[in-house]
Design a protein around this motif. Structure first.
Motif: not given
Length: 231
Positions: A120-131
């Protein structure tokens, strides 16, 4: 007379040994001085590493790179790896490799970002689309590795399936299988499948149907032969 000759030979040998040892010491001191570590460079401006330079060996030639690498990885779980380069004659270069978010895990109201290892890592870009991997379970925290088998298998599928097919989400179907949603195609896979070969098979199927112009609604890979369904 014979005794004097032996003494002379012994004296010459002792003098030669003293010369060789002395020369060796001088060469070692000179080499050590020539290869003293005078600077440490950390490649990558987004990473800060705390390094106690006073505790490190000073000779670049014999510097224990692997020992330092293991120590820094233990102290910095947010790093995927560390490369250490020796730039002769006086510089040690440390290149940290940051963990990159490749999926998001949703457990109840919690959503976290993980790398391919499941850390688990910090979410640097919550707008990034990931599975998105959807499952039940307890909350997790940054730095923790999610070892759940479904998560690990899902990450392998994401890693080995060509990004062109864009997995939207993966969720548990039952105790033995998962469903991966790829566009309008639902793919059913056993949880203990070899995800490398499964990804290759799925990619070949989808590519073939794409060429024909129609993608299936369901691809069931739980059996020896894929079962394909169209709406």
């Amino acid at each position: 007379m014979y005794g004097k000759i032996i003494i002379r030979k012994f004296g010459r040998i002792a003098a030669w040994i003293v010369f060789v040892v002395g020369a060796g010491i001088i060469v070692t001191l000179v080499v050590n001085r020539m290869l003293d570590i005078r600077s440490i460079e950390v490649a990558g401006s987004d990473v800060q590493l705390l390094i106690d330079e006073k505790a490190l060996p000073k000779n670049l030639l014999f510097f224990p790179s692997e020992k330092l690498r293991i120590q820094l990885l233990q102290e910095n779980p947010m790093l995927r790896d560390i490369r250490i380069h020796k730039k002769f004659p006086h510089t040690l270069v440390i290149e940290p490799l940051i963990r990159d978010g490749v999926a998001r895990i949703t457990r109840g109201s919690q959503t976290v970002t993980v790398d391919y290892d499941g850390v688990v890592i910090p979410d640097a870009d919550s707008s990034r689309v990931l599975p998105r991997i959807i499952l039940d379970g307890d909350a997790v925290h940054v730095g923790q590795k999610v070892t759940d088998r479904m998560v690990q298998q899902s990450l392998l599928l994401i890693k080995h399936l060509d990004a062109r097919w864009g997995i939207g989400s993966i969720e548990k179907r039952d105790d033995a299988s998962i469903t991966a949603y790829i566009g309008k195609t639902n793919t059913i896979i056993t949880q203990d499948a070899d995800m490398v070969s499964t990804a290759a098979t799925l990619q070949t199927l989808l590519e073939g149907f794409r060429i024909k112009g129609t993608l299936p609604s369901v691809v069931d890979l739980r059996f020896d032969k894929p079962i394909v369904t169209f709406n």
